[in-house]
Design a protein around this motif. Structure first.
Motif, PDB file in Angstrom:
ATOM      1  N   TRP A  21       0.836  -1.205   0.000  1.00  0.00           N
ATOM      2  CA  TRP A  21       0.000   0.000   0.000  1.00  0.00           C
ATOM      3  C   TRP A  21       0.870   1.255   0.000  1.00  0.00           C
ATOM      4  CZ3 TRP A  21      -4.699   1.338  -1.119  1.00  0.00           C
ATOM      5  CH2 TRP A  21      -5.190   2.571  -0.684  1.00  0.00           C
ATOM      6  N   SER A  22       1.896   1.210   0.821  1.00  0.00           N
ATOM      7  CA  SER A  22       2.781   2.378   0.888  1.00  0.00           C
ATOM      8  C   SER A  22       3.560   2.526  -0.408  1.00  0.00           C
ATOM      9  CB  SER A  22       3.754   2.241   2.054  1.00  0.00           C
ATOM     10  OG  SER A  22       4.538   1.083   1.899  1.00  0.00           O
ATOM     11  N   GLU A  23       3.665   1.434  -1.113  1.00  0.00           N
ATOM     12  CA  GLU A  23       4.403   1.509  -2.371  1.00  0.00           C
ATOM     13  C   GLU A  23       3.544   2.119  -3.469  1.00  0.00           C
ATOM     14  OE1 GLU A  23       6.456  -1.915  -3.832  1.00  0.00           O
ATOM     15  OE2 GLU A  23       7.314  -2.275  -1.866  1.00  0.00           O
ATOM     16  N   GLY A  24       2.300   2.248  -3.179  1.00  0.00           N
ATOM     17  CA  GLY A  24       1.437   2.898  -4.159  1.00  0.00           C
ATOM     18  C   GLY A  24       0.560   1.936  -4.940  1.00  0.00           C
ATOM     19  N   LEU A  25       0.653   0.686  -4.608  1.00  0.00           N
ATOM     20  CA  LEU A  25      -0.203  -0.263  -5.316  1.00  0.00           C
ATOM     21  C   LEU A  25      -1.658  -0.031  -4.953  1.00  0.00           C
ATOM     22  CD1 LEU A  25       1.782  -3.595  -5.143  1.00  0.00           C
ATOM     23  CD2 LEU A  25       1.216  -2.269  -7.159  1.00  0.00           C
ATOM     24  N   SER A  26      -2.515  -0.328  -5.885  1.00  0.00           N
ATOM     25  CA  SER A  26      -3.936  -0.128  -5.618  1.00  0.00           C
ATOM     26  C   SER A  26      -4.469  -1.282  -4.773  1.00  0.00           C
ATOM     27  CB  SER A  26      -4.704  -0.044  -6.927  1.00  0.00           C
ATOM     28  OG  SER A  26      -4.627  -1.261  -7.606  1.00  0.00           O
ATOM     29  N   ALA A  27      -5.626  -1.045  -4.192  1.00  0.00           N
ATOM     30  CA  ALA A  27      -6.213  -2.050  -3.313  1.00  0.00           C
ATOM     31  C   ALA A  27      -6.467  -3.355  -4.057  1.00  0.00           C
ATOM     32  CB  ALA A  27      -7.508  -1.523  -2.718  1.00  0.00           C
ATOM     33  N   SER A  28      -6.937  -3.255  -5.252  1.00  0.00           N
ATOM     34  CA  SER A  28      -7.237  -4.469  -6.008  1.00  0.00           C
ATOM     35  C   SER A  28      -5.953  -5.224  -6.334  1.00  0.00           C
ATOM     36  CB  SER A  28      -7.974  -4.117  -7.290  1.00  0.00           C
ATOM     37  OG  SER A  28      -7.192  -3.273  -8.087  1.00  0.00           O
ATOM     38  N   ILE A  46      -7.129  -1.599   5.562  1.00  0.00           N
ATOM     39  CA  ILE A  46      -6.281  -0.400   5.511  1.00  0.00           C
ATOM     40  C   ILE A  46      -6.866   0.708   6.382  1.00  0.00           C
ATOM     41  CG2 ILE A  46      -5.611   1.510   4.026  1.00  0.00           C
ATOM     42  CD1 ILE A  46      -5.162  -0.581   1.816  1.00  0.00           C
ATOM     43  N   HIS A  47      -8.149   0.882   6.223  1.00  0.00           N
ATOM     44  CA  HIS A  47      -8.794   1.940   7.009  1.00  0.00           C
ATOM     45  C   HIS A  47      -8.801   1.585   8.478  1.00  0.00           C
ATOM     46  CE1 HIS A  47     -10.675   4.732   4.008  1.00  0.00           C
ATOM     47  NE2 HIS A  47      -9.979   3.884   3.289  1.00  0.00           N
ATOM     48  N   ARG A  48      -8.990   0.324   8.714  1.00  0.00           N
ATOM     49  CA  ARG A  48      -9.037  -0.109  10.103  1.00  0.00           C
ATOM     50  C   ARG A  48      -7.685   0.096  10.774  1.00  0.00           C
ATOM     51  NH1 ARG A  48     -10.583  -5.116   8.771  1.00  0.00           N
ATOM     52  NH2 ARG A  48     -12.307  -4.380   7.547  1.00  0.00           N
ATOM     53  N   LEU A  49      -6.650  -0.132   9.997  1.00  0.00           N
ATOM     54  CA  LEU A  49      -5.301   0.024  10.532  1.00  0.00           C
ATOM     55  C   LEU A  49      -4.939   1.491  10.726  1.00  0.00           C
ATOM     56  CD1 LEU A  49      -3.438  -2.681   8.441  1.00  0.00           C
ATOM     57  CD2 LEU A  49      -3.791  -2.684  10.904  1.00  0.00           C
ATOM     58  N   GLY A  50      -5.722   2.308  10.115  1.00  0.00           N
ATOM     59  CA  GLY A  50      -5.420   3.731  10.274  1.00  0.00           C
ATOM     60  C   GLY A  50      -4.743   4.299   9.043  1.00  0.00           C
ATOM     61  N   LEU A  51      -4.335   3.417   8.167  1.00  0.00           N
ATOM     62  CA  LEU A  51      -3.708   3.934   6.948  1.00  0.00           C
ATOM     63  C   LEU A  51      -4.816   4.427   6.031  1.00  0.00           C
ATOM     64  CD1 LEU A  51      -2.159   0.810   7.448  1.00  0.00           C
ATOM     65  CD2 LEU A  51      -0.563   2.178   6.158  1.00  0.00           C
ATOM     66  N   SER A  52      -4.427   5.186   5.104  1.00  0.00           N
ATOM     67  CA  SER A  52      -5.390   5.689   4.121  1.00  0.00           C
ATOM     68  C   SER A  52      -4.833   6.923   3.453  1.00  0.00           C
ATOM     69  CB  SER A  52      -6.718   6.029   4.779  1.00  0.00           C
ATOM     70  OG  SER A  52      -6.522   7.087   5.671  1.00  0.00           O
ATOM     71  N   GLY A  53      -5.104   7.045   2.251  1.00  0.00           N
ATOM     72  CA  GLY A  53      -4.602   8.222   1.564  1.00  0.00           C
ATOM     73  C   GLY A  53      -3.116   8.124   1.300  1.00  0.00           C
TER      74      GLY A  53
END
Length: 190
Positions: A21-28, A46-53
DNA sequence: CCCTGATTCGC
DNA sequence: GCGAATCAGG
């Protein structure tokens, strides 16, 4: 013997999730790569972990959409199983091959010689790490397009190009292949 | 149409 | 906590 009966979020998966995710890959993309999970699951996690955006512009605020349209009716009354384990995996969509996208070359449907095929095959396979985006192209990078334009995996060959030419040696060969074949039509032609 | 992430909410 | 459904946009 390589399947993962438990598609739960183990530390390993979460780590990989965060990494990708941090690398920029999309969720799919992450979902397909992780396997056993849908993009919704990935996003949810991701949202649950607090990451997002990820790393958007710091000065970019969230206009907050919210859904003005209330729910017309309750969700589906009958859920599909899911008892206890909570591992309802509806693995149905898994066809996004994340690898080296083959490229189609519009060459004549003539029987290609083994060396030709070998040469082209060699030219086709370019590691993603070596590929370059449009912005990274310069006078010394091969501009051979790979993948579907507009797609996420689209990129250019990126290897060192032959001085004076837009392609590297291998791709130049492919690009300028269909040419030498005229000596056969000599006969009253013009 | 495809895709993207965001959010809600039943489980 | 999990993820499907849904939303809203590109």
């Amino acid at each position: 013997m390589s399947e993962e009966p438990t598609a739960s979020w183990t530390d390993e998966r979460v780590e990989l999730l965060q990494k990708l995710w941090s690398e920029g890959l999309s969720a799919s993309q992450i979902a397909t790569q992780l396997g056993g999970v849908t993009r919704n699951a990935v996003i949810g996690k991701i949202h649950r972990l607090g990451l997002s955006g990820r790393a958007k512009t710091p000065s970019q605020q969230r206009p907050r959409k919210q859904r003005p349209a209330p729910k017309p009716a309750g969700r589906v009354a009958a859920s599909a199983s899911s008892s206890g384990a909570g591992a309802t995996q509806t693995v149905a969509r898994a066809s996004r091959v994340v690898g080296n996208a083959a490229l189609k070359i519009a060459t004549d449907p003539e029987p290609e010689t083994a060396p030709a095929v070998a040469a082209r095959g060699q030219a086709e396979i370019v590691p993603f790490g070596d590929r370059k985006t449009l912005l990274e192209l310069n006078e010394h990078t091969c501009r051979w397009p790979m993948g579907d334009p507009g797609s996420q995996d689209f990129a250019f060959c990126g290897r060192e190009s032959t001085p004076g030419e837009p392609y590297c040696a291998a791709h130049a060969r492919v690009a300028y292949q269909p040419a030498p074949d005229r000596r056969k039509s000599r006969n009253g032609g013009k």
